[in-house]
Structures are given as structure tokens and as C-alpha cells.
Design a protein around this motif. Structure first.
Motif, short mmCIF file in Angstrom:
data_model
loop_
_atom_site.label_atom_id
_atom_site.label_comp_id
_atom_site.label_asym_id
_atom_site.label_seq_id
_atom_site.Cartn_x
_atom_site.Cartn_y
_atom_site.Cartn_z
N MET A 1 -32.06 8.35 6.27
CA MET A 1 -31.33 7.23 6.86
C MET A 1 -32.02 5.92 6.49
N ILE A 2 -31.22 4.90 6.29
CA ILE A 2 -31.75 3.60 5.86
C ILE A 2 -31.28 2.52 6.84
N TRP A 3 -32.20 1.75 7.36
CA TRP A 3 -31.88 0.74 8.38
C TRP A 3 -31.21 -0.47 7.75
N ASN A 4 -31.75 -0.98 6.65
CA ASN A 4 -31.25 -2.22 6.05
C ASN A 4 -31.07 -1.99 4.55
N LYS A 5 -29.92 -1.41 4.23
CA LYS A 5 -29.69 -0.97 2.85
C LYS A 5 -29.82 -2.12 1.87
N GLU A 6 -29.33 -3.29 2.26
CA GLU A 6 -29.35 -4.43 1.35
C GLU A 6 -30.79 -4.73 0.91
N MET A 7 -31.69 -4.85 1.89
CA MET A 7 -33.06 -5.24 1.57
C MET A 7 -33.89 -4.08 1.01
N GLU A 8 -33.58 -2.87 1.45
CA GLU A 8 -34.42 -1.74 1.05
C GLU A 8 -34.03 -1.17 -0.31
N CYS A 9 -32.79 -1.45 -0.74
CA CYS A 9 -32.30 -0.77 -1.96
C CYS A 9 -31.84 -1.73 -3.05
N MET A 10 -32.14 -3.00 -2.93
CA MET A 10 -31.64 -3.93 -3.96
C MET A 10 -32.39 -3.72 -5.28
N SER A 11 -31.79 -4.25 -6.37
CA SER A 11 -32.42 -4.05 -7.68
C SER A 11 -33.72 -4.83 -7.74
N ARG A 12 -34.59 -4.43 -8.65
CA ARG A 12 -35.88 -5.12 -8.78
C ARG A 12 -35.67 -6.61 -9.10
N GLU A 13 -34.66 -6.92 -9.92
CA GLU A 13 -34.43 -8.33 -10.29
C GLU A 13 -34.03 -9.14 -9.07
N GLN A 14 -33.09 -8.56 -8.29
CA GLN A 14 -32.66 -9.26 -7.07
C GLN A 14 -33.85 -9.47 -6.13
N MET A 15 -34.66 -8.41 -6.00
CA MET A 15 -35.80 -8.50 -5.09
C MET A 15 -36.74 -9.62 -5.52
N ALA A 115 -38.35 -1.11 12.56
CA ALA A 115 -37.07 -0.38 12.63
C ALA A 115 -36.79 0.34 11.31
N ARG A 116 -37.12 -0.31 10.20
CA ARG A 116 -36.92 0.33 8.89
C ARG A 116 -37.80 1.59 8.78
N CYS A 117 -39.03 1.47 9.25
CA CYS A 117 -39.95 2.63 9.19
C CYS A 117 -39.37 3.79 9.99
N LEU A 118 -39.02 3.49 11.23
CA LEU A 118 -38.58 4.56 12.14
C LEU A 118 -37.31 5.22 11.62
N THR A 119 -36.41 4.41 11.06
CA THR A 119 -35.17 4.96 10.52
C THR A 119 -35.49 5.85 9.31
N ALA A 120 -36.47 5.42 8.52
CA ALA A 120 -36.87 6.24 7.36
C ALA A 120 -37.44 7.59 7.80
N PHE A 121 -37.97 7.65 9.03
CA PHE A 121 -38.50 8.92 9.56
C PHE A 121 -37.39 9.79 10.14
N GLY A 122 -36.15 9.28 10.07
CA GLY A 122 -35.04 10.05 10.61
C GLY A 122 -34.84 9.86 12.10
N LEU A 123 -35.41 8.80 12.67
CA LEU A 123 -35.26 8.57 14.11
C LEU A 123 -34.06 7.68 14.37
N GLY A 124 -33.43 7.90 15.52
CA GLY A 124 -32.27 7.10 15.92
C GLY A 124 -32.18 7.02 17.41
N LYS A 125 -31.01 6.62 17.90
CA LYS A 125 -30.93 6.30 19.33
C LYS A 125 -31.04 7.53 20.24
N ASN A 126 -30.93 8.72 19.68
CA ASN A 126 -31.07 9.90 20.54
C ASN A 126 -32.52 10.36 20.71
N ASP A 127 -33.42 9.64 20.07
CA ASP A 127 -34.82 10.07 20.13
C ASP A 127 -35.59 9.45 21.30
#
Lengths: 433, 133
Positions: A1-15, A115-127
Motif C-alpha cells: 500500500m502507498i500513502w502518497n503515490k504522487e510523491m512516492e512514485c514520481m519519475s526521477r526527473e520530476q523528483m 504515515a508513508r512509512c506505516l502504510t508501506a508496512f501494510g498498516l491501515g485504520k483497522n490496526d
């Protein structure tokens, strides 16, 4: 799971564009509002107008921990104190503590990072996340707390210590994730075992471990003992606290949230950037931290950076394991010794507990290199030769890895301190006056 | 006869065995015999207590964070007669039983010694001892 797809997955050039844009703004802010940075940049002959792209970052001078001490407590703030809404401080083992201040935006960005870290660990509102990092001036407790709230999971704010109660709540509440230092997690797993609390009585599935370096072998052991997937969460007080980066489900490096915290690797001697992929000292620039910006802060952590896209889909750079700290490193008989090396060797041996204490001294102009270790209770017998043999095997292994022969001292069970915070793993008694 | 020996790990520091002796003493446990083998840094204390106190001594030591284990050993009686010990040892070695360590103690009120033997083959050693006595 990814919390902020835009920031976490953008291309290297965009970053790089995002980073360049943010760097221009934060350098201008620091120069205009912090007398410290204005003086530093002026002395260094660099002006904010020299910063055009992220590559220009190498023009900036470094900031070091001593700068924070010298400007204790508020000398590095770049906003009026009326805009600072939180202070944290790190316990200084030497000299004054270091103090950091956060604006509301800074706290928001920090919780976004966690929040990005925790989401990357697979955690969500049921945890249900039990936060056994200390709450208080230490950033661990409140930092993790804000991130857990942000993803909508349930916070169990136990703070550190009182392990018996922690174990009770863990069972009663059905804690699904435990956040603490890896050494405390190890201690807790031992206590659970002692209390006869088996894994089927727990709902733990994720370990959020950080605040001190740990090894792959220690991860395997924690995963087995606690029945969790154990993830590294990285951070440091000066840069904001826990959550500067974390692993993802692939467990193949620590993603740094580099739109917020820009990492570089430098050679700690020449201070020049190393070739990509090479090991060196990690340096951070906070790109979106306004209360107390950090420009090219030298962390003293030794690691590597990998810019290849991860299997999880994230493009954010991955940091390797911390291979020690340039200031934790001891030179014993002319050889570099990192406590983390001893730890990973101990974990290769089923006979030993993962706790140790290195003591270095100088007797008759020669360095002594003692390592206290504990043998697991089930390996004690009436035969002294077996203990001698176990000790010899460890001595040889350490000698072959590090290059010098240690004096292994087997001590009685439970005599090496199980720290609830950062474990004290080496004492240098040598006097160099 | 097979009995159980307490084997306790001790760091080689001043007063370590005194602490164990005091702990057992304060809890009303009498040591019938003991033996310590040592290296430079650590040693192992091997202790025999009354049979009915073995389990209590074990849990007491464990509760006080000692690394302790129970080891089955052979106990044989050896008369105070020249050559008695030689007879026993010859029988054992003739049967191929190797001895790792041994120590002896006198009973409170008896005319023979008790010898504690840690053989490599306990069953076989016990069988030979029974035939002898």
C-alpha cells in the motif's frame, strides 16, 4: 500500500524538479531568517541566488551536530518563537542536548512522512499500534503517534518501560503492530517467553523498529520470536524524528521521503560526494522544514543509496542498512570496529544471546578488546570444555571478520543491560591525553 | 545409584560461590558435596544436595538468575579400604567407560566414602556399579 503515490512514485526527473524548487525556497528562507545560516553562507561565499537546481546543493556548507550545541537552545530557529509550536530535544551523552523546534507545517510534514512509512508496512485504520517508544522530549513516541493518527489506525500510547503492563495490554487489546527500538523488542520477546505468553495469544503482525541500527540477522530473529514482519523505520531528531524513511513490503532498503528530506552520501574524509552506490556518510537537507531548516546536515551514519526503482513501485531512493556511525566507530589496535559487526556475528550463533558489551582499554600501551556475552540458558551444562569450545568458536569468528582477537567474557544470564532506549554497547576506557 | 547434580555457571569473580552457598544456606538447603572446575574467566560449580531438595535448589538458583542445569551422575560407595577405589575404576575402564570428572565426599556418619562420577556412558557405568556393590 502507498500513502502518497504522487510523491512516492514520481519519475526521477520530476523528483529532481520538485527537489530543486523546494531547495531554492528553503535556502532563501534560511538565509533571510536565520542569522546562523546567513553568516555561514556568506562565509562560504554562496548566495541563495546561486541555487538553481538540486545539483547546486553541493555549493552549500555542511551543518554539524556541534552547530546545534553551539547555538543552544534556539539559535538555529528560522521563524519567530511564536510560530514554533513544539520542541523536542535529544539526550546528549556529551555536552548540552540538542533542541529542535517545529512549526505547524513542520509537524504536518513529519506526520505525513510517518504515515508513508506505516502504510508501506501494510498498516491501515483497522490496526492497533502500540507505541513503546518513549514519549517526551525524545522524538520517537510523539513522532510515531502523529503518524498512526494520520492513517486512522488506533494509537495505544504505552510509551517505553513497564514491560509487564505492555504485555498485558498487548494481549487484552489485540495489538497488531508494535513500535519500539529493536533492542527493546528483543527484550520484550524474551519477557513474553518467560511469562509463557505464546504467539497464538497475540495478534501482532508488524514490528515498527528503529532509533538504533540493527542487522538482518536480528530482523530474522525478531520476526520468528514475535510472529511479525519486522520493518526498519529510520529517522533522526535533527531532521525531524522517526519517519525520514522506511522499508516497504519488499524489505530491500529504506525508502527516503526525498521530497521532504534530501539525502547525499559523502566521503567523511574528503567531504566530496561519493560515486553512486558507494558507501559513505549520509547527509540530509530538509526541503520542507521551516522552523529549523537543516542544510547539508552530517548525520555520521554510514550507508549507501540505491536509485533504482523498487519492486513495490516506489521510485524514492533506497538507503542501505546503517553500517555504523562514523563517531561510534572505535579504532582498536589500529582496526576499525563497529558494534553492529559484533551484533551480527553473535546472531550467527544459536548459543549466544544477542546482547553484548564491548570494553576497550589500554594496558601497557596495548589496546585490550573485551566483549561480554551471555550464553543462552539451555546451552549451559556441567561440562566446562563445551563452554570453552563455544567461546573459542566465537573468538575465531570475530577475529576473522574484524581482524583482531577479542577476549570473550561469558557472563551470567541477565547481567548485560537490556536497554529500553538506545542500547549502550561499547565503552572506551582509554585515555588519550 | 544415579543421582542428580546441580551444575551452576559462575563468573570467576571474588565472592561468587559465597553468594550461592549463602543463598542455599538461607533457604535451609545443605550441600552434601561440591566441586568447582575453573578457567581463567569462569567456572562451573557442581553441587550435590539432599535428594528431596534437588528441585527446590534448582528453582531457587534459576529464580536468582543463575545459569543452572541438572546433570545425572553416578554415585557409588567406596569403603575405607586400600585398593577399593582402584577396584571400582578398573571395572569401569575394563568396560570401556571413560570418566569426565569425579569427586568424593564422606557421609555425615558413615565408614565409607561416596564418589560422584560423571562417566561418558551413564547406563553402563551404573550397571557395573550395581554389580560391584
Amino acid at each position: 500500500m502507498i500513502w502518497n503515490k504522487e510523491m512516492e512514485c514520481m519519475s526521477r526527473e520530476q523528483m529532481r524538479e520538485v527537489q530543486g524548487e523546494k531547495l531554492r525556497k528553503i535556502v532563501a528562507h534560511a538565509y533571510s531568517n536565520s542569522p546562523f545560516y546567513k553568516q555561514r553562507l556568506d562565509e562560504h561565499g554562496v548566495h541563495p541566488s546561486d541555487i538553481k537546481t538540486i545539483d547546486d546543493i553541493v555549493k552549500l556548507p555542511f551543518t554539524v551536530k556541534q552547530d546545534l550545541r553551539d547555538n543552544y537552545p534556539f539559535g538555529l530557529m528560522a521563524v519567530p518563537m511564536s510560530d514554533i509550536i513544539r520542541l523536542h530535544a535529544s539526550s546528549g551523552t556529551t555536552g548540552k542536548p540538542i533542541v529542535v523546534g517545529y512549526t505547524r507545517t513542520d509537524l504536518d510534514n513529519w506526520s505525513e512522512a510517518v504515515a508513508r512509512c506505516l502504510t508501506a508496512f501494510g498498516l491501515g485504520k483497522n490496526d492497533l499500534v502500540q507505541i513503546s517508544y518513549g514519549y517526551g522530549l525524545f522524538t520517537g513516541g510523539l513522532g510515531a503517534h502523529a503518524g498512526v493518527q494520520k492513517i486512522g489506525a488506533t494509537v495505544i500510547p504505552t510509551s517505553s518501560g513497564n514491560t509487564q503492563k505492555q504485555m498485558q495490554l498487548m494481549q487484552d487489546f489485540g495489538t497488531t503492530a508494535l513500535a519500539c527500538t529493536p533492542s527493546y523488542a528483543m527484550y520484550m520477546s524474551d519477557e513474553l517467553q518467560k511469562a509463557g505468553i505464546t504467539l497464538d495469544r497475540l495478534k501482532l503482525r508488524v514490528g515498527i523498529f528503529g532509533a538504533e541500527p540493527w542487522t538482518e540477522a536480528m530482523r530474522q530473529e525478531l520476526q520468528k520470536k514475535l510472529g511479525v514482519k519486522a520493518y526498519d523505520i529510520y529517522g533522526l531528531t535533527e531532521i525531524s524524528g522517526p519517519g525520514v524513511g522506511s522499508e516497504c513490503e519488499c524489505q530491500c532498503g529504506t525508502h527516503i521521503w526525498e521530497d521532504l528530506y534530501y539525502p547525499e552520501i559523502i566521503d567523511p574524509v574528503t567531504l566530496k560526494p561519493v560515486e553512486p552506490g558507494q558507501k559513505g556518510e549520509l547527509v540530509f537537507t530538509t526541503l520542507d522544514k521551516w522552523g529549523m531548516p537543516m542544510l547539508r546536515y552530517r548525520t555520521r551514519d554510514l550507508t549507501t543509496l540505491n536509485y533504482e526503482k523498487c519492486d513495490c513501485g516506489r521510485t524514492c531512493v533506497r538507503m542501505g542498512k546503517i553500517m555504523g556511525r562514523s563517531d561510534d566507530m572505535m579504532i582498536v589496535r589500529g582496526v576499525n570496529v563497529f558494534p553492529s559487526q559484533i551484533e551480527s556475528i553473535l546472531l550467527e550463533f544459536p548459543e549466544y544471546e544477542p546482547y553484548f558489551l564491548i570494553e576497550v582499554d589500554r594496558v601497557n600501551n596495548t589496546d585490550t578488546f573485551d566483549i561480554q556475552v551471555e550464553v543462552k540458558p539451555e546451552f549451559y551444562t556441567d561440562r566446562i570444555n563445551e563452554l570453552v569450545r563455544i567461546r573459542q568458536r566465537l573468538t575465531s569468528r570475530i577475529q576473522s571478520v574484524i581482524g583482531i582477537q577479542p577476549n570473550i567474557k561469558i557472563v551470567q544470564p541477565n547481567t548485560i543491560e537490556r536497554s529500553t532506549g538506545k542500547a549502550k554497547r561499547a565503552i572506551d576506557h582509554r585515555k588519550f591525553e | 545409584m544415579i543421582i542428580r547434580q546441580l551444575s551452576v555457571f559462575l563468573e570467576n569473580k571474588i565472592g561468587m560461590f559465597a553468594k550461592i552457598a549463602r543463598l542455599l544456606g538461607d533457604n535451609g538447603i545443605n550441600m552434601l558435596s561440591f566441586n568447582i572446575s575453573e578457567t581463567q574467566d569462569f567456572g562451573i560449580a557442581r553441587i550435590i544436595v539432599e535428594k528431596e531438595e534437588e528441585d527446590r535448589a534448582l528453582s531457587l538458583l534459576k529464580a536468582n538468575s543463575y545459569a543452572v542445569s541438572m546433570t545425572p551422575v553416578l554415585l557409588i560407595h567406596c569403603n575405607h579400604v586400600p585398593g577399593a577405589m582402584a577396584n571400582i575404576l578398573e571395572q569401569l575402564s575394563a568396560a570401556g567407560v571413560s570418566i569426565e570428572y569425579l569427586y568424593a565426599f564422606a557421609g555425615k556418619d558413615s565408614d565409607f566414602s561416596r564418589v560422584v562420577i560423571r562417566p561418558d556412558n551413564l547406563e553402563k557405568a551404573n550397571q557395573i556399579a550395581q554389580e560391584l556393590q
